[in-house]
Design a protein around this motif. Structure first.
Motif, mmCIF file in Angstrom:
data_model
loop_
_atom_site.group_PDB
_atom_site.id
_atom_site.type_symbol
_atom_site.label_atom_id
_atom_site.label_comp_id
_atom_site.label_asym_id
_atom_site.label_seq_id
_atom_site.Cartn_x
_atom_site.Cartn_y
_atom_site.Cartn_z
ATOM 1 N N VAL A 71 30.862 57.768 39.247
ATOM 2 C CA VAL A 71 31.761 57.091 40.199
ATOM 3 C C VAL A 71 32.853 58.094 40.536
ATOM 4 O O VAL A 71 33.339 58.759 39.629
ATOM 5 N N MET A 129 28.307 48.144 42.991
ATOM 6 C CA MET A 129 29.491 48.820 42.467
ATOM 7 C C MET A 129 30.796 48.091 42.789
ATOM 8 O O MET A 129 31.734 48.120 42.008
ATOM 9 N N PHE A 130 30.852 47.436 43.951
ATOM 10 C CA PHE A 130 32.154 46.928 44.405
ATOM 11 C C PHE A 130 32.344 45.415 44.276
ATOM 12 O O PHE A 130 33.434 44.967 43.922
ATOM 13 N N TYR A 189 32.987 44.022 40.571
ATOM 14 C CA TYR A 189 34.192 44.655 39.994
ATOM 15 C C TYR A 189 35.435 44.093 40.683
ATOM 16 O O TYR A 189 36.427 43.739 40.031
ATOM 17 N N GLN A 241 38.606 42.158 39.216
ATOM 18 C CA GLN A 241 39.924 42.789 39.281
ATOM 19 C C GLN A 241 40.908 41.979 40.128
ATOM 20 O O GLN A 241 42.069 41.839 39.779
ATOM 21 N N VAL A 298 42.567 49.350 49.332
ATOM 22 C CA VAL A 298 42.326 49.187 47.892
ATOM 23 C C VAL A 298 40.956 49.762 47.515
ATOM 24 O O VAL A 298 40.848 50.637 46.644
ATOM 25 N N THR A 299 39.896 49.300 48.191
ATOM 26 C CA THR A 299 38.564 49.835 47.858
ATOM 27 C C THR A 299 38.405 51.264 48.392
ATOM 28 O O THR A 299 37.610 52.042 47.849
ATOM 29 N N ARG A 337 40.364 53.534 47.871
ATOM 30 C CA ARG A 337 40.815 54.457 46.822
ATOM 31 C C ARG A 337 39.614 55.133 46.140
ATOM 32 O O ARG A 337 39.757 56.188 45.537
ATOM 33 N N TYR A 361 36.667 62.136 39.579
ATOM 34 C CA TYR A 361 37.227 60.901 40.146
ATOM 35 C C TYR A 361 38.284 61.220 41.196
ATOM 36 O O TYR A 361 38.440 60.498 42.174
ATOM 37 N N ASN A 389 32.964 52.233 33.884
ATOM 38 C CA ASN A 389 33.179 50.965 34.597
ATOM 39 C C ASN A 389 31.972 50.053 34.388
ATOM 40 O O ASN A 389 30.830 50.529 34.347
ATOM 41 N N ARG A 422 36.508 47.844 32.703
ATOM 42 C CA ARG A 422 36.192 49.216 32.303
ATOM 43 C C ARG A 422 36.600 49.455 30.854
ATOM 44 O O ARG A 422 37.445 48.737 30.313
ATOM 45 N N TYR A 456 49.677 44.530 39.199
ATOM 46 C CA TYR A 456 49.247 44.943 40.537
ATOM 47 C C TYR A 456 49.733 43.927 41.581
ATOM 48 O O TYR A 456 49.368 42.751 41.488
ATOM 49 N N TYR A 502 51.034 49.915 46.233
ATOM 50 C CA TYR A 502 50.073 50.420 45.245
ATOM 51 C C TYR A 502 50.400 51.882 44.962
ATOM 52 O O TYR A 502 49.594 52.771 45.213
HETATM 53 N N1 UDP Z 1 36.369 49.499 42.624
HETATM 54 C C1 UDP Z 1 35.157 48.860 42.450
HETATM 55 N N2 UDP Z 1 34.248 49.390 41.581
HETATM 56 C C2 UDP Z 1 34.485 50.515 40.878
HETATM 57 C C3 UDP Z 1 35.718 51.160 41.036
HETATM 58 C C4 UDP Z 1 36.656 50.622 41.899
HETATM 59 O O1 UDP Z 1 34.926 47.826 43.059
HETATM 60 O O2 UDP Z 1 33.603 50.953 40.107
HETATM 61 C C5 UDP Z 1 37.342 48.914 43.576
HETATM 62 C C6 UDP Z 1 38.133 47.766 42.949
HETATM 63 O O3 UDP Z 1 38.455 46.835 43.952
HETATM 64 C C7 UDP Z 1 39.364 48.491 42.436
HETATM 65 C C8 UDP Z 1 39.611 49.472 43.573
HETATM 66 O O4 UDP Z 1 38.290 49.896 43.975
HETATM 67 O O5 UDP Z 1 40.434 47.604 42.222
HETATM 68 C C9 UDP Z 1 40.464 50.655 43.231
HETATM 69 O O6 UDP Z 1 39.931 51.304 42.095
HETATM 70 P P1 UDP Z 1 40.836 52.247 41.168
HETATM 71 O O7 UDP Z 1 39.943 52.887 40.168
HETATM 72 O O8 UDP Z 1 41.658 53.111 42.031
HETATM 73 O O9 UDP Z 1 41.767 51.154 40.469
HETATM 74 P P2 UDP Z 1 42.995 51.300 39.439
HETATM 75 O O10 UDP Z 1 42.702 52.471 38.562
HETATM 76 O O11 UDP Z 1 44.208 51.445 40.290
HETATM 77 O O12 UDP Z 1 42.963 49.990 38.700
#
Ligand code: UDP
Ligand code: FAD
Length: 399
Positions: free
Chosen positions: A109, A166-167, A170, A174, A186-187, A189, A200, A299, A308, A345, A380
């Motif tokens: 990832v 993947m999304f 999760y 979250q 957000v996604t 990122r 990463y 994750n 995770r 958050y 964020y």
């Molecule tokens: N996300 C996901 N699957 C993953 C990683 C991230 O769906 O395997 C999405 C999820 O909505 C998450 C967002 O992408 O809240 C941002 O991920 P990040 O790792 O930046 O989150 P953080 O470390 O800020 O909690």
């Protein structure tokens, strides 16, 4: 540095040029700048028993350095931010790597061309790779919601696969919603990488403070003009009358500046309603083994209630017997319930952003009040973002 409230009350309440609520990066950087560059006398108040805000770390009972409020990996492309922090810490260089457990395998990832090869038969993976490179170019990054908007059937098939595996689950854990029901940033990122780079982050500077974040905060706040009052909710010692633009500190009028880095809705007594946040529950586990898993973070989009697992010594490089891991369980935030009352958050939806703007408008007229930080600005912010922001606030408001 730490004082008891009684001596503050009797001796120090006239002394401060600026009072700062919150000893996280926002508060600590501004305290450091004001004291070292402007010779201001600064009081930093935090309701926690430690400085550092959510970046706080400490050694657990087994001698493993752990991040108490979730894994904190520092990364930035902002040279000025890195140089600024380098005055207060040496670094352990570390590039973060994350795997996701998908269809019985642990795959890289963000989703990238290596992930594609791991999850699809070779000929299909090659065909999808050609499609992606043809459409976007090698080395580009594409948010999942952008990829999903593609018309091409092959790209759409791939987008749906990544979204589903993947999304979607999760994000449900979250944020309690679907990816498309939260701000697309957000996604985005964690975009799909059209490359074979498994890291990463791609930032130029990626490192952890060599001796931990807490030592970094000690150094930031180690100035004779900075006083730190911990274990104290600001409401115990400050009153703020927004209508009259008047404040008291320790019962006496306070005519200096207030820098506030806590939740903005709390500052205004929730008068417009509560801003939504997501909270987390953390479960630390220790094993008498050298290592627990294959990467610093794994994750689990589709399995378990946690999102995770992070294994700290893989990131810190600490040489220690045994290993400690952290599972993160997202949950609703409730200020009245001590098991879920930390707002980790802000929840980025149009409605919530609109409510935040109304709160922000209430603050505008009060010239001595400065709002900065993840909670005060409902943003964020990563660590580097908030350091950059604090340095900018200092330049704009005080320099
Ligand atoms: N996300 C996901 N699957 C993953 C990683 C991230 O769906 O395997 C999405 C999820 O909505 C998450 C967002 O992408 O809240 C941002 O991920 P990040 O790792 O930046 O989150 P953080 O470390 O800020 O909690
Ligand atoms: P905070 O650190 O939240 O500090 C605010 C402080 O205000 C707190 O100490 C709080 O106790 C205090 N406060 C609040 N209300 C009051 C009150 N009423 N009275 C007194 N004090 C009060 N960023 C990265 O760059 N990399 C990462 O890997 C990363 N991982 C993260 C993982 C998690 C689980 C979370 C939640 C965040 C992560 N971050 C990461 C973001 C990082 O934590 C923030 O950028 C940073 O903490 C923001 O600093 P801040 O000063 O704005 O807020």
């Amino acid at each position: 540095m730490r004082h008891n409230k009684r001596s503050f009350y009797f001796n120090n309440h006239f002394m401060y040029d600026t009072i700062i609520v919150g000893a996280g990066f926002a508060g600590a950087v501004l305290a450091e700048r004001l004291a070292s560059q402007k010779q201001q006398r600064v009081l930093v108040i935090d309701k926690r028993r430690h400085t550092g805000g959510n970046c706080h770390d400490s050694y657990d009972g087994h001698g493993v350095l752990v991040h108490r409020y979730g894994p904190h990996l520092f990364h930035t492309s902002n040279r000025a931010v890195f140089q600024y922090l380098s005055q207060f810490t040496d670094w352990h260089h570390y590039e973060h790597s994350v795997l996701a457990y998908i269809d019985g395998q642990k795959v890289p990832v963000p989703f990238n061309l290596n992930t594609l090869s791991a999850l699809f038969p070779a000929s299909l993976a090659q065909s999808l790779e050609n499609k992606l490179i043809g459409r976007y170019g090698y080395g580009t990054k594409v948010p999942i919601l952008t990829l999903r908007a593609e018309d091409d059937p092959e790209l759409k098939f791939l987008a749906d696969f990544i979204y589903d595996k993947m999304f979607v689950n999760y994000t449900a854990k979250q944020w309690g919603c679907k990816p498309e029901d939260i701000a697309p940033e957000v996604t985005a990122r964690v975009p799909v990488h059209i490359s074979r780079d498994n890291r990463y982050f791609q930032d130029a500077y990626q490192a952890l403070p060599k001796h931990g974040y807490s030592k970094l905060f000690d150094a930031l706040l180690d100035h004779p003009a900075i006083s730190v009052l911990l274990n104290t909710d600001y409401k115990q010692v400050l009153t703020i009358d927004f209508e009259r633009e008047a404040m008291t500190a320790f019962g006496a009028p306070f005519n200096g500046n207030l820098i506030y880095t806590g939740p903005i809705d709390e500052l205004f007594g929730y008068r417009l309603g509560s801003l939504p946040y997501r909270s987390l529950q953390f479960q630390f586990e220790h094993f008498n083994e050298a290592f627990f898993q294959e990467a610093t973070t794994v994750n689990y989009p589709n399995n378990h209630d946690f999102t995770r697992i992070t294994e700290f010594k893989r990131a810190s490089g600490q040489k220690v017997d045994g290993t400690t891991i952290l599972k993160e369980f997202p949950q609703d935030y409730d200020p009245q319930d001590s098991t879920r009352n930390i707002p980790y958050y802000p929840v980025f939806t149009d409605n919530n952003t609109a409510l935040y703007r109304q709160y922000r408008a209430l603050a505008e007229s009060f010239g001595r009040l400065i709002l900065v930080g993840r909670l005060a600005e409902y943003r964020y912010y990563d660590m580097d973002d908030i350091v950059e922001r604090a340095l900018q606030v200092f330049a704009d408001e005080f320099a």
